[in-house]
Design a protein around this motif. Structure first.
Motif, PDB file in Angstrom:
ATOM      1  N   GLY A   1       0.817  -1.213   0.000  1.00  0.00           N
ATOM      2  CA  GLY A   1       0.000   0.000   0.000  1.00  0.00           C
ATOM      3  C   GLY A   1       0.851   1.263   0.000  1.00  0.00           C
ATOM      4  N   ALA A   2       1.953   1.244   0.744  1.00  0.00           N
ATOM      5  CA  ALA A   2       2.864   2.397   0.753  1.00  0.00           C
ATOM      6  C   ALA A   2       3.473   2.618  -0.627  1.00  0.00           C
ATOM      7  CB  ALA A   2       3.962   2.185   1.790  1.00  0.00           C
ATOM      8  N   LEU A   3       3.775   1.519  -1.336  1.00  0.00           N
ATOM      9  CA  LEU A   3       4.290   1.646  -2.699  1.00  0.00           C
ATOM     10  C   LEU A   3       3.277   2.323  -3.602  1.00  0.00           C
ATOM     11  CD1 LEU A   3       6.124  -1.675  -3.650  1.00  0.00           C
ATOM     12  CD2 LEU A   3       7.128   0.585  -3.293  1.00  0.00           C
ATOM     13  N   ARG A   4       1.990   1.926  -3.471  1.00  0.00           N
ATOM     14  CA  ARG A   4       0.962   2.540  -4.313  1.00  0.00           C
ATOM     15  C   ARG A   4       0.874   4.047  -4.061  1.00  0.00           C
ATOM     16  NH1 ARG A   4      -2.510  -1.967  -2.662  1.00  0.00           N
ATOM     17  NH2 ARG A   4      -2.379  -3.609  -4.246  1.00  0.00           N
ATOM     18  N   GLY A   5       1.086   4.439  -2.802  1.00  0.00           N
ATOM     19  CA  GLY A   5       1.080   5.864  -2.483  1.00  0.00           C
ATOM     20  C   GLY A   5       2.409   6.536  -2.716  1.00  0.00           C
ATOM     21  N   GLU A   6       3.390   5.793  -3.257  1.00  0.00           N
ATOM     22  CA  GLU A   6       4.740   6.283  -3.565  1.00  0.00           C
ATOM     23  C   GLU A   6       5.491   6.771  -2.338  1.00  0.00           C
ATOM     24  OE1 GLU A   6       5.500   8.285  -7.397  1.00  0.00           O
ATOM     25  OE2 GLU A   6       3.310   8.330  -7.590  1.00  0.00           O
ATOM     26  N   ASP A   7       5.143   6.205  -1.168  1.00  0.00           N
ATOM     27  CA  ASP A   7       5.933   6.458   0.028  1.00  0.00           C
ATOM     28  C   ASP A   7       6.982   5.350   0.104  1.00  0.00           C
ATOM     29  OD1 ASP A   7       7.011   7.023   2.489  1.00  0.00           O
ATOM     30  OD2 ASP A   7       5.086   7.413   3.468  1.00  0.00           O
ATOM     31  N   HIS A   8       8.021   5.500  -0.699  1.00  0.00           N
ATOM     32  CA  HIS A   8       9.009   4.426  -0.854  1.00  0.00           C
ATOM     33  C   HIS A   8       9.824   4.207   0.420  1.00  0.00           C
ATOM     34  CE1 HIS A   8       8.294   5.774  -5.105  1.00  0.00           C
ATOM     35  NE2 HIS A   8       8.071   4.484  -5.191  1.00  0.00           N
ATOM     36  N   ARG A   9      10.068   5.261   1.170  1.00  0.00           N
ATOM     37  CA  ARG A   9      10.835   5.090   2.411  1.00  0.00           C
ATOM     38  C   ARG A   9      10.037   4.291   3.426  1.00  0.00           C
ATOM     39  NH1 ARG A   9      13.813  10.973   3.408  1.00  0.00           N
ATOM     40  NH2 ARG A   9      15.068  10.930   1.493  1.00  0.00           N
ATOM     41  N   LEU A  10       8.739   4.577   3.551  1.00  0.00           N
ATOM     42  CA  LEU A  10       7.908   3.808   4.465  1.00  0.00           C
ATOM     43  C   LEU A  10       7.832   2.354   4.015  1.00  0.00           C
ATOM     44  CD1 LEU A  10       5.988   3.465   6.832  1.00  0.00           C
ATOM     45  CD2 LEU A  10       4.130   4.328   5.379  1.00  0.00           C
TER      46      LEU A  10
ATOM     47  N   LEU B   1      13.238   0.369  -3.104  1.00  0.00           N
ATOM     48  CA  LEU B   1      14.589   0.895  -3.312  1.00  0.00           C
ATOM     49  C   LEU B   1      14.710   1.566  -4.683  1.00  0.00           C
ATOM     50  CD1 LEU B   1      16.538  -2.142  -1.834  1.00  0.00           C
ATOM     51  CD2 LEU B   1      16.391   0.147  -0.833  1.00  0.00           C
ATOM     52  N   ALA B   2      14.110   0.968  -5.712  1.00  0.00           N
ATOM     53  CA  ALA B   2      14.145   1.569  -7.048  1.00  0.00           C
ATOM     54  C   ALA B   2      13.461   2.929  -7.040  1.00  0.00           C
ATOM     55  CB  ALA B   2      13.470   0.640  -8.062  1.00  0.00           C
ATOM     56  N   GLY B   3      12.373   3.057  -6.250  1.00  0.00           N
ATOM     57  CA  GLY B   3      11.677   4.336  -6.159  1.00  0.00           C
ATOM     58  C   GLY B   3      12.496   5.425  -5.514  1.00  0.00           C
ATOM     59  N   GLN B   4      13.561   5.033  -4.808  1.00  0.00           N
ATOM     60  CA  GLN B   4      14.492   6.007  -4.206  1.00  0.00           C
ATOM     61  C   GLN B   4      15.771   6.146  -5.032  1.00  0.00           C
ATOM     62  OE1 GLN B   4      14.776   5.426   0.260  1.00  0.00           O
ATOM     63  NE2 GLN B   4      13.444   3.686  -0.231  1.00  0.00           N
ATOM     64  N   SER B   5      15.738   5.630  -6.275  1.00  0.00           N
ATOM     65  CA  SER B   5      16.888   5.670  -7.195  1.00  0.00           C
ATOM     66  C   SER B   5      18.080   4.881  -6.674  1.00  0.00           C
ATOM     67  CB  SER B   5      17.297   7.128  -7.494  1.00  0.00           C
ATOM     68  OG  SER B   5      16.247   7.809  -8.120  1.00  0.00           O
ATOM     69  N   ARG B   6      17.832   3.884  -5.849  1.00  0.00           N
ATOM     70  CA  ARG B   6      18.892   2.993  -5.345  1.00  0.00           C
ATOM     71  C   ARG B   6      18.829   1.707  -6.186  1.00  0.00           C
ATOM     72  NH1 ARG B   6      17.096   3.366   0.832  1.00  0.00           N
ATOM     73  NH2 ARG B   6      18.594   1.650   1.138  1.00  0.00           N
ATOM     74  N   HIS B   7      19.186   1.873  -7.452  1.00  0.00           N
ATOM     75  CA  HIS B   7      18.920   0.816  -8.433  1.00  0.00           C
ATOM     76  C   HIS B   7      19.804  -0.419  -8.243  1.00  0.00           C
ATOM     77  CE1 HIS B   7      16.241   3.543 -10.485  1.00  0.00           C
ATOM     78  NE2 HIS B   7      17.192   4.453 -10.531  1.00  0.00           N
ATOM     79  N   VAL B   8      21.028  -0.227  -7.788  1.00  0.00           N
ATOM     80  CA  VAL B   8      21.915  -1.375  -7.581  1.00  0.00           C
ATOM     81  C   VAL B   8      21.373  -2.251  -6.448  1.00  0.00           C
ATOM     82  CG1 VAL B   8      24.240  -2.092  -6.919  1.00  0.00           C
ATOM     83  CG2 VAL B   8      23.934  -0.161  -8.484  1.00  0.00           C
ATOM     84  N   GLU B   9      20.967  -1.609  -5.343  1.00  0.00           N
ATOM     85  CA  GLU B   9      20.385  -2.367  -4.229  1.00  0.00           C
ATOM     86  C   GLU B   9      19.091  -3.049  -4.667  1.00  0.00           C
ATOM     87  OE1 GLU B   9      20.434  -0.211  -0.302  1.00  0.00           O
ATOM     88  OE2 GLU B   9      21.119   1.416  -1.612  1.00  0.00           O
ATOM     89  N   ALA B  10      18.318  -2.352  -5.471  1.00  0.00           N
ATOM     90  CA  ALA B  10      17.064  -2.931  -5.944  1.00  0.00           C
ATOM     91  C   ALA B  10      17.318  -4.191  -6.771  1.00  0.00           C
ATOM     92  CB  ALA B  10      16.296  -1.902  -6.775  1.00  0.00           C
ATOM     93  N   GLU B  11      18.327  -4.147  -7.645  1.00  0.00           N
ATOM     94  CA  GLU B  11      18.635  -5.318  -8.473  1.00  0.00           C
ATOM     95  C   GLU B  11      19.048  -6.499  -7.604  1.00  0.00           C
ATOM     96  OE1 GLU B  11      19.757  -8.228 -11.161  1.00  0.00           O
ATOM     97  OE2 GLU B  11      18.253  -6.620 -11.211  1.00  0.00           O
ATOM     98  N   ALA B  12      19.758  -6.232  -6.515  1.00  0.00           N
ATOM     99  CA  ALA B  12      20.144  -7.326  -5.616  1.00  0.00           C
ATOM    100  C   ALA B  12      18.906  -7.998  -5.021  1.00  0.00           C
ATOM    101  CB  ALA B  12      21.053  -6.796  -4.517  1.00  0.00           C
ATOM    102  N   CYS B  13      17.917  -7.199  -4.661  1.00  0.00           N
ATOM    103  CA  CYS B  13      16.671  -7.760  -4.115  1.00  0.00           C
ATOM    104  C   CYS B  13      15.927  -8.564  -5.181  1.00  0.00           C
ATOM    105  CB  CYS B  13      15.779  -6.639  -3.584  1.00  0.00           C
ATOM    106  SG  CYS B  13      16.386  -5.860  -2.082  1.00  0.00           S
ATOM    107  N   PHE B  14      15.856  -8.010  -6.391  1.00  0.00           N
ATOM    108  CA  PHE B  14      15.156  -8.722  -7.469  1.00  0.00           C
ATOM    109  C   PHE B  14      15.869 -10.045  -7.801  1.00  0.00           C
ATOM    110  CE2 PHE B  14      13.699  -4.308  -8.879  1.00  0.00           C
ATOM    111  CZ  PHE B  14      12.444  -4.464  -8.318  1.00  0.00           C
ATOM    112  N   ALA B  15      17.192  -9.990  -7.814  1.00  0.00           N
ATOM    113  CA  ALA B  15      17.952 -11.207  -8.124  1.00  0.00           C
ATOM    114  C   ALA B  15      17.710 -12.275  -7.059  1.00  0.00           C
ATOM    115  CB  ALA B  15      19.442 -10.882  -8.227  1.00  0.00           C
ATOM    116  N   GLN B  16      17.637 -11.841  -5.800  1.00  0.00           N
ATOM    117  CA  GLN B  16      17.365 -12.783  -4.717  1.00  0.00           C
ATOM    118  C   GLN B  16      15.971 -13.384  -4.873  1.00  0.00           C
ATOM    119  OE1 GLN B  16      18.583 -11.537  -0.811  1.00  0.00           O
ATOM    120  NE2 GLN B  16      16.910 -12.657   0.190  1.00  0.00           N
ATOM    121  N   ALA B  17      15.027 -12.559  -5.250  1.00  0.00           N
ATOM    122  CA  ALA B  17      13.673 -13.066  -5.478  1.00  0.00           C
ATOM    123  C   ALA B  17      13.659 -14.054  -6.640  1.00  0.00           C
ATOM    124  CB  ALA B  17      12.722 -11.901  -5.758  1.00  0.00           C
TER     125      ALA B  17
END
Length: 836
Positions: A340-349, A377-393
């Motif tokens: 739900g926080a993602l839908r509201g674009e509250d990426h930090r929450l 993480l991608a919504g905060q422009s932390r794309h490298v960290e985001a890719e690590a999460c996606f790869a783990q998934a």
């Protein structure tokens, strides 16, 4: 460049008010400056006083009024124009105020004073207002552009767009709040220059005592119930009026609302309360003792839970309030809250909620938590960290990966990291995502084929049809998807409406596009930041098309400051570049050049995306044209046209050709011919060809078509070119008609065609200079409401001679009536004096 921490702030964005005060004082009228606390009334009063002193007036301030004026006496005061300046005049002592009012009423002195709206004004001052010895002048908060200019003047250099928006968000243009925020940020070192541009991450976690004192001053005295409600609103943001914690403090809410501390806003059937000053909310929320904040967060969370938490975002809000305050919901509920926080674009929450689940030692077999964290993480422009999460998934998922994983991972890899080959491999069988990747690769035809066979990709397919020059197909695709639009998620609805608005405005005109914009605005009312950003972007696009570039600057500043999830529909660099173009069209080429530099900086952090990169180049060419570099602008636009044509981006190629042609460069041989035949009736293409062929009749037709589409400024420009073409061919009558049509169109939209597109078109002063002395003399008399007979009698000429001189003057100036002649004369006279 280091900025001064101490010292006076520059008086910026108050030229209009200072001009009015000067006019009034010259006419023997004083001014009462009325405005809310902190908007800058005292600064404006001080500037007006200095202005009066420079104009030769004798100024007496505040407490010195009684002593000085008694000493001067009536005779001395009469020999000097005296200005009496009183700040917060409603608080002046009765004796001083009585003396001031008597002197102002008798004409011996002028009064310049300040007061608050709603302040109880003394009888003597009311008498001056009624007798028109003093006029009210409203002093409002600064607009976004005003804040930018004040910051630039104070800091001595350009300010990053996101930084300016942060200052605006907190101050809302209140000069006192802005000054205190900037001074503290400079003192702390948080506001500093990075790559030649001032940047500020926002208010520090613990505001200093001056900011706390200012917030207390703005809030006023609060009883315990009022303070509790203020604290709640500062912690949780807007709260519904029917919430139990608000109803329990109903009297406090009414009292705060009456005093302007609290604002009640209605959205459909809901009434929400918020603090009037965002600055107060930020400072109070950051300054609350931990135990107080914990108690209030729990109360608010329990109250929202008590309503059933049925509204979108309620689950995320409750979970966010309870973080760090006590027992948390279960992992499944926390994960739903993160979504739900993602839908509201509250990426930090969303990130905090995901990490709370992980901290509890929970693992998820379906890898959904890793995907949600990756998106946060991608919504905060932390794309490298985001890719690590996606790869783990991905490692936890059997191949092929579901679209819920492959799509965000591929888009993060492509748009965020620029690894397009890997992005397409990750997309696998997801045709829609592969179509996006092909678009990023500038393979328009392939992207179009893939999008045509993918589900839910109608906005992308419509955009690709538009770029291929087939607006009919684009609108058909959007129309076909219309019945299912209500069932789509917010992102899909936003994309659909934005693309529909852009294509409709181009193909069918601004009137039809207004309906689409209204629908997008309605969705933005309850939507997230991304939807609001695209609503502003579409609004600005239509305002610029209508020739109202100055009005487009405000929504573009907001759109350019958006820092959410990257997508294929626009990029941050494009939004910054469009802001630069609108600012340049509005006449501020210095800021426009700075904004263009910021856009190019943003490009370095983005995926190489040719469609958007060339959009930036086009805005850059426009800025160059506004700076007066027509040839360079035309050359740059022509280069974009060649690249876009080679890639099949025909709509963009035509926009580039249009700019080049308007800047005076005929299209290169064969460039226009390679555009699809279906674009032949496009008014922009007709304009390019008419300019290249110097076809006056075609230009007049283009002018009428632009007017039908709701673009009167472009219509006026085409009419001006038609007039010049007619004049060059010896058709003076046709030139006058076209010139008159262009003048009417320009008057309707309140702007003249740009100088770079129609050099010398501003009622060409050279044409006025070409008039003979007798023609100027007769033209001057004609606009003073003398008839031809009266002019003839005064100059001892025949009426026929007067008529002949006027006819020749009309032809040289390109006008057909005395009303137009009056406007030309007012401008031409200035030019004649300058030459003389």
């Amino acid at each position: 460049m280091a900025a001064r921490v101490e010292g006076d702030w520059p008086v910026t964005e108050r030229e209009t008010e200072l001009g009015e005060i000067r006019e009034w004082t010259a006419a023997g009228v004083g001014a009462l400056l009325v405005g809310e606390q902190g908007v800058g009334k005292t600064t404006l009063l001080n500037a007006a006083v200095r202005q009066a002193e420079r104009d030769g007036a004798r100024v007496v301030r505040g407490d010195a009024v009684r002593d000085h004026l008694h000493a001067w006496g009536r005779a001395k005061a009469a020999r000097h124009r005296t200005v009496l300046a009183l700040d917060d005049v409603h608080t002046a002592d009765p004796e001083t105020l009585g003396l001031v009012c008597r002197l102002a009423d008798s004409g011996q002195a002028l009064l310049l004073a300040t007061t608050h709206p709603g302040a109880a004004l003394p009888t003597g001052l009311r008498r001056l207002l009624i007798g028109k010895s003093v006029r009210r002048l409203a002093v409002g908060a600064l607009g976004r552009t005003g804040v930018v200019r004040v910051l630039t003047a104070r800091l001595g250099g350009p300010v990053a767009v996101a930084t300016a928006e942060r200052f605006w968000d907190l101050s809302r243009g209140n000069a006192l709040i802005l000054r205190e925020l900037v001074d503290q940020a400079l003192t702390e070192g948080a506001l500093r220059q990075v790559r030649g541009r001032w940047r500020w991450p926002g208010l520090s976690a613990v505001p200093d005592s001056r900011l706390a004192d200012l917030a207390a001053l703005l809030l006023g005295d609060l009883d315990p119930a009022e303070r509790d409600l203020v604290n709640m609103l500062a912690l949780a943001g807007p709260l519904e009026a029917g919430l139990s914690v608000v109803e329990a403090r109903g009297e406090a809410a009414e009292s705060l609302n009456r005093r302007g501390v609290l604002v009640a806003e209605r959205s459909r059937f809901r009434l929400s309360l918020r603090l009037a000053h965002p600055f107060c909310a930020a400072v109070v929320g950051a300054s609350l003792p931990e135990l107080t904040a914990r108690r209030l967060r729990m109360e608010i969370a329990d109250a929202i839970s008590g309503t059933g938490a049925r509204r979108p975002g309620d689950a995320a809000r409750i979970a966010g309030l309870r973080l760090g305050t006590g027992p948390l919901p279960g992992p499944a509920e926390l994960t739903r809250a993160a979504v739900g926080a993602l839908r509201g674009e509250d990426h930090r929450l969303a990130e905090r909620l995901c990490r709370a689940v992980l901290a509890a030692g929970v693992t998820t077999a379906d890898a959904g938590l890793d995907v949600t964290l990756g998106q946060a993480l991608a919504g905060q422009s932390r794309h490298v960290e985001a890719e690590a999460c996606f790869a783990q998934a991905q490692a936890q998922t059997q191949a092929p990966a579901p679209a819920a994983l492959s799509r965000p991972r591929a888009l993060n890899m492509g748009l965020g990291l620029g690894r397009l080959a890997e992005a397409e491999a990750v997309a696998a069988t997801d045709r829609g995502t592969r179509a996006v990747v092909r678009l990023l690769k500038d393979r328009i035809g392939e992207a179009r084929q893939l999008a045509g066979t993918a589900q839910g990709m109608e906005p992308l397919l419509a955009l690709l049809h538009h770029q291929a020059g087939d607006d009919t197909a684009a609108l058909a695709v959007l129309s076909g998807a219309r019945p299912t639009l209500a069932d789509r998620d917010e992102t899909a609805r936003c994309d659909h409406l934005y693309v529909a608005g852009c294509v409709t405005a181009h193909a069918r005109g601004l009137t039809e596009a207004e309906a689409v914009l209204a629908e997008l605005r309605e969705q933005a009312r309850d939507g997230g930041p991304r939807t609001r950003m695209y609503a502003r972007l579409l609004e600005a696009r239509m305002l610029r098309a209508a020739g109202r570039a100055a009005e487009a600057v405000e929504p573009l500043r907001q759109a350019a400051a958006y820092g959410g999830t990257v997508d294929w529909l626009s990029t941050r660099s494009v939004r910054l570049a469009r802001l630069a173009g609108a600012v340049a069209e509005s006449g501020d080429t210095v800021e426009a050049a700075s904004l263009l530099e910021e856009a190019r900086e943003a490009q370095r952090d983005e995926c190489a995306y040719p469609l958007m990169a060339d959009a930036v180049e086009l805005e850059g060419a426009l800025v160059m044209a506004c700076l007066g570099h027509r040839q360079a602008a035309a050359a740059r636009a022509a280069e974009v046209a060649e690249r876009a044509t080679a890639a099949g981006r025909f709509a963009q190629a035509l926009s580039a050709l249009h700019l080049a042609a308007r800047a005076g460069a005929a299209p290169r041989a064969g460039t226009v011919e390679v555009l699809p035949v279906r674009m032949a009736d496009d008014v922009v293409l007709r304009h390019v060809r008419a300019l290249a062929e110097s076809d006056g009749e075609a230009l007049e037709g283009v002018s009428r078509r632009f007017d039908d589409l709701g673009s009167p400024l472009l219509a006026a420009e085409a009419a001006a070119h038609a007039a010049r073409t007619r004049q060059a061919s010896g058709d003076r009558r046709g030139a006058r008609i076209a010139q008159a049509a262009g003048a009417e169109l320009a008057a309707r939209c309140g702007a003249e065609p740009p100088e770079w597109a129609v050099p010398g078109n501003r009622r060409d002063p050279d044409a006025w200079a070409e008039l003979t002395a007798r023609e100027r003399e007769i033209a001057s008399l004609a606009v003073s409401q003398l008839s031809n007979q009266e002019i003839a009698d005064r100059l001892v000429l025949s009426v026929r001679t007067v008529e002949n001189h006027l006819y020749r003057a009309y032809g040289k100036l390109g006008v057909t009536a005395r009303t137009e002649l009056a406007r030309v004369l007012s401008r031409g006279t200035v030019q004649v004096r300058r030459i003389a």
